[in-house]
Design a protein around this motif. Structure first.
Motif, PDB file in Angstrom:
ATOM      1  N   ASN A 217     -56.217  16.131   8.472  1.00 40.10           N
ATOM      2  CA  ASN A 217     -55.734  15.160   7.553  1.00 40.10           C
ATOM      3  C   ASN A 217     -54.147  14.965   7.996  1.00 40.10           C
ATOM      4  O   ASN A 217     -54.064  13.696   8.263  1.00 40.10           O
ATOM      5  N   VAL A 218     -53.591  15.772   7.991  1.00 40.99           N
ATOM      6  CA  VAL A 218     -51.912  15.882   8.399  1.00 40.99           C
ATOM      7  C   VAL A 218     -51.953  15.316   9.889  1.00 40.99           C
ATOM      8  O   VAL A 218     -50.953  14.431   9.861  1.00 40.99           O
ATOM      9  N   ALA A 219     -52.916  15.642  10.716  1.00 41.13           N
ATOM     10  CA  ALA A 219     -52.619  15.196  12.238  1.00 41.13           C
ATOM     11  C   ALA A 219     -52.740  13.603  12.229  1.00 41.13           C
ATOM     12  O   ALA A 219     -52.336  12.976  12.791  1.00 41.13           O
ATOM     13  N   GLY A 220     -53.858  13.420  11.228  1.00 35.94           N
ATOM     14  CA  GLY A 220     -54.123  11.849  11.156  1.00 35.94           C
ATOM     15  C   GLY A 220     -53.091  11.103  10.723  1.00 35.94           C
ATOM     16  O   GLY A 220     -52.802   9.932  11.089  1.00 35.94           O
ATOM     17  N   LEU A 221     -52.400  11.596   9.640  1.00 36.44           N
ATOM     18  CA  LEU A 221     -51.088  10.916   9.150  1.00 36.44           C
ATOM     19  C   LEU A 221     -49.953  10.813  10.004  1.00 36.44           C
ATOM     20  O   LEU A 221     -49.311   9.792  10.266  1.00 36.44           O
ATOM     21  N   LEU A 222     -49.971  11.792  10.879  1.00 42.74           N
ATOM     22  CA  LEU A 222     -48.917  12.064  11.968  1.00 42.74           C
ATOM     23  C   LEU A 222     -49.144  10.872  13.027  1.00 42.74           C
ATOM     24  O   LEU A 222     -48.363  10.018  13.524  1.00 42.74           O
ATOM     25  N   THR A 223     -50.342  10.502  13.222  1.00 37.47           N
ATOM     26  CA  THR A 223     -50.807   9.729  14.201  1.00 37.47           C
ATOM     27  C   THR A 223     -50.715   8.270  13.617  1.00 37.47           C
ATOM     28  O   THR A 223     -50.193   7.239  14.232  1.00 37.47           O
ATOM     29  N   ASP A 224     -50.970   8.079  12.176  1.00 36.66           N
ATOM     30  CA  ASP A 224     -50.578   6.677  11.704  1.00 36.66           C
ATOM     31  C   ASP A 224     -49.221   6.414  11.837  1.00 36.66           C
ATOM     32  O   ASP A 224     -48.727   5.269  12.236  1.00 36.66           O
ATOM     33  N   ILE A 225     -48.310   7.347  11.534  1.00 40.40           N
ATOM     34  CA  ILE A 225     -46.862   6.878  11.636  1.00 40.40           C
ATOM     35  C   ILE A 225     -46.448   6.696  13.022  1.00 40.40           C
ATOM     36  O   ILE A 225     -45.718   5.729  13.226  1.00 40.40           O
ATOM     37  N   LYS A 226     -46.904   7.236  14.116  1.00 36.16           N
ATOM     38  CA  LYS A 226     -46.566   6.977  15.404  1.00 36.16           C
ATOM     39  C   LYS A 226     -47.164   5.676  15.821  1.00 36.16           C
ATOM     40  O   LYS A 226     -46.431   5.004  16.617  1.00 36.16           O
ATOM     41  N   GLU A 227     -48.259   5.292  15.184  1.00 29.43           N
ATOM     42  CA  GLU A 227     -48.592   4.034  15.599  1.00 29.43           C
ATOM     43  C   GLU A 227     -47.951   2.897  14.974  1.00 29.43           C
ATOM     44  O   GLU A 227     -47.786   1.759  15.460  1.00 29.43           O
ATOM     45  N   ILE A 228     -47.617   3.141  13.794  1.00 25.88           N
ATOM     46  CA  ILE A 228     -46.551   2.078  13.114  1.00 25.88           C
ATOM     47  C   ILE A 228     -45.215   1.978  13.962  1.00 25.88           C
ATOM     48  O   ILE A 228     -44.513   1.157  14.046  1.00 25.88           O
ATOM     49  N   CYS A 229     -44.841   2.991  14.618  1.00 28.77           N
ATOM     50  CA  CYS A 229     -43.550   3.167  15.302  1.00 28.77           C
ATOM     51  C   CYS A 229     -43.937   3.130  16.565  1.00 28.77           C
ATOM     52  O   CYS A 229     -43.133   3.561  17.664  1.00 28.77           O
ATOM     53  N   ARG A 230     -44.760   2.213  17.211  1.00 25.68           N
ATOM     54  CA  ARG A 230     -44.891   1.914  18.587  1.00 25.68           C
ATOM     55  C   ARG A 230     -43.685   1.061  19.205  1.00 25.68           C
ATOM     56  O   ARG A 230     -43.205   1.274  20.297  1.00 25.68           O
ATOM     57  N   ASP A 231     -43.288   0.255  18.259  1.00 25.13           N
ATOM     58  CA  ASP A 231     -41.852  -0.417  18.582  1.00 25.13           C
ATOM     59  C   ASP A 231     -41.108   0.104  17.499  1.00 25.13           C
ATOM     60  O   ASP A 231     -41.341   0.767  16.388  1.00 25.13           O
ATOM     61  N   PHE A 232     -39.602   0.056  17.517  1.00 24.15           N
ATOM     62  CA  PHE A 232     -38.662   0.623  16.622  1.00 24.15           C
ATOM     63  C   PHE A 232     -38.978   0.001  15.204  1.00 24.15           C
ATOM     64  O   PHE A 232     -39.397  -1.150  15.039  1.00 24.15           O
ATOM     65  N   ALA A 233     -39.118   0.683  14.145  1.00 28.42           N
ATOM     66  CA  ALA A 233     -39.390   0.459  12.854  1.00 28.42           C
ATOM     67  C   ALA A 233     -38.516   0.949  11.837  1.00 28.42           C
ATOM     68  O   ALA A 233     -38.218   2.284  11.899  1.00 28.42           O
ATOM     69  N   SER A 234     -38.196   0.219  10.717  1.00 25.58           N
ATOM     70  CA  SER A 234     -37.374   0.908   9.996  1.00 25.58           C
ATOM     71  C   SER A 234     -38.085   1.621   8.924  1.00 25.58           C
ATOM     72  O   SER A 234     -39.574   1.554   8.840  1.00 25.58           O
ATOM     73  N   LEU A 235     -37.478   2.289   7.927  1.00 30.21           N
ATOM     74  CA  LEU A 235     -38.230   3.189   6.979  1.00 30.21           C
ATOM     75  C   LEU A 235     -39.204   2.235   6.121  1.00 30.21           C
ATOM     76  O   LEU A 235     -40.382   2.502   5.919  1.00 30.21           O
ATOM     77  N   ASP A 236     -38.603   1.136   5.472  1.00 32.59           N
ATOM     78  CA  ASP A 236     -39.365   0.180   4.753  1.00 32.59           C
ATOM     79  C   ASP A 236     -40.571  -0.382   5.664  1.00 32.59           C
ATOM     80  O   ASP A 236     -41.854  -0.795   4.751  1.00 32.59           O
ATOM     81  N   LYS A 237     -40.534  -0.623   6.963  1.00 35.55           N
ATOM     82  CA  LYS A 237     -41.438  -1.169   7.593  1.00 35.55           C
ATOM     83  C   LYS A 237     -42.679   0.080   7.704  1.00 35.55           C
ATOM     84  O   LYS A 237     -43.949  -0.270   7.687  1.00 35.55           O
ATOM     85  N   ILE A 238     -42.128   1.208   7.873  1.00 39.13           N
ATOM     86  CA  ILE A 238     -43.212   2.273   7.959  1.00 39.13           C
ATOM     87  C   ILE A 238     -43.863   2.451   6.602  1.00 39.13           C
ATOM     88  O   ILE A 238     -45.186   2.529   6.643  1.00 39.13           O
ATOM     89  N   LEU A 239     -43.106   2.353   5.584  1.00 37.79           N
ATOM     90  CA  LEU A 239     -43.663   2.743   4.211  1.00 37.79           C
ATOM     91  C   LEU A 239     -44.794   1.668   3.868  1.00 37.79           C
ATOM     92  O   LEU A 239     -45.642   1.596   3.461  1.00 37.79           O
ATOM     93  N   GLN A 240     -44.416   0.274   4.300  1.00 39.53           N
ATOM     94  CA  GLN A 240     -45.322  -0.863   4.223  1.00 39.53           C
ATOM     95  C   GLN A 240     -46.724  -0.621   4.829  1.00 39.53           C
ATOM     96  O   GLN A 240     -47.585  -0.774   4.447  1.00 39.53           O
TER      97      GLN A 240
END
Length: 292
Positions: A217-240
């Motif tokens: 599950n942790v590995a999946g969440l790490l993958t989610d964050i990296k996918e959101i950050c394919r391009d530069f993303a702010s913290l608010d964008k990552i949280l969204q």
């Protein structure tokens, strides 16, 4: 509340937060956590109804859903509560936990939600020897969380893992240190015991599979964050993006928990050199290294 016996001297009260009970003598007990606000009176009724007396409380950690009954029981019976020195700081100072999660002085609603009872008699478990009780540090969910083992080989493992049922419906769990949490998940697979009881979930005779599910599950969440950050993303964008992926409802409490935890995930990924951060137009942005 109901009482379940799981060893000669060990019981627990199943609930939103499972509460452990260990017989310190023929008619005296210690409690392992005390649930949420208002649970103290219910615990007292159950314990006194059996003719038992409470000697002390062990708090696996000092989140409010684990020490909600402390003040009532400690003040009524003049008993101490034990926790680690690290977590004691959060127990002693009402606004500290909310301020840590918020990253500054918390809004009034957060102060109410995470209000702690203050200096009412907590003592450091490191400086006390408790007969029939062993404990191990299990950091990650908090800095100073512990698991408690009774002489019946029953472990109370606090929030060191999420139950498989919980993960099916809710992938998110609050963390202060992702690296330590992963180390704790590996550690609990090596613990010797007859029964393992989490704070939130069912008792199990073996937790290897459950621990592995949590690691996945942790590995999946790490993958989610990296996918959101394919391009530069702010913290608010990552949280969204995480709100959407987790199906979480945005409110003051959830935002404090999610934003604090996501920052811990970002730190872990940067330490592992899987994310980079950069200021663009005066905004800190994050990008997955592999997606350059």
């Amino acid at each position: 509340m109901e009482l379940k016996q799981v060893g000669e001297k060990t019981y627990y009260i199943p609930g939103r937060t499972n509460i452990g009970i260990f017989m310190t003598s023929e008619d005296h007990v210690c409690l392992i956590d005390t649930g949420s606000m208002g649970d103290g009176e219910k615990i007292d009724e159950l314990i006194s109804g059996r003719g038992w007396k409470i000697d002390y409380i062990i708090n696996t950690h000092t989140h409010i859903d684990h020490l909600g009954g402390n003040a009532y029981l400690m003040q009524k019976y003049g008993i101490p509560a034990y926790c680690t020195e690290f977590d004691m700081a959060f127990a002693h100072y009402s606004d500290l936990e909310a301020a840590y999660m918020n990253g500054g002085k918390p809004a009034s609603k957060l102060r109410r939600i995470f209000a702690h009872p203050g200096k009412i008699g907590f003592q450091a478990i490191e400086k006390n020897r408790l007969a029939g009780i062993e404990w191990r540090p299990l950091p990650g969910h908090t800095f100073g969380m512990i698991g408690v083992k009774t002489s019946d080989d029953v472990w109370f493992l606090a929030d060191s893992y999420l139950s498989c049922e919980y993960i099916q419906n809710h992938r998110f769990g609050y963390l202060c240190d992702v690296g330590q949490y992963l180390e704790t998940l590996v550690l609990i697979k090596t613990l010797e015991g007859r029964l393992f009881i989490p704070s939130h979930g069912i008792a199990e005779e073996t937790i290897t599979e459950t621990a592995d599910r949590n690691i996945e599950n942790v590995a999946g969440l790490l993958t989610d964050i990296k996918e959101i950050c394919r391009d530069f993303a702010s913290l608010d964008k990552i949280l969204q993006g995480m709100y959407e992926r987790l199906g979480m409802r945005a409110n003051v409490a959830n935002h404090a928990l999610l934003s604090s935890t996501v920052k811990s995930y970002l730190t872990y990924l940067e330490d592992e050199k899987e994310l980079e951060c950069k200021f663009i137009d005066q905004i800190m942005m994050w990008k997955a290294v592999s997606c350059k």
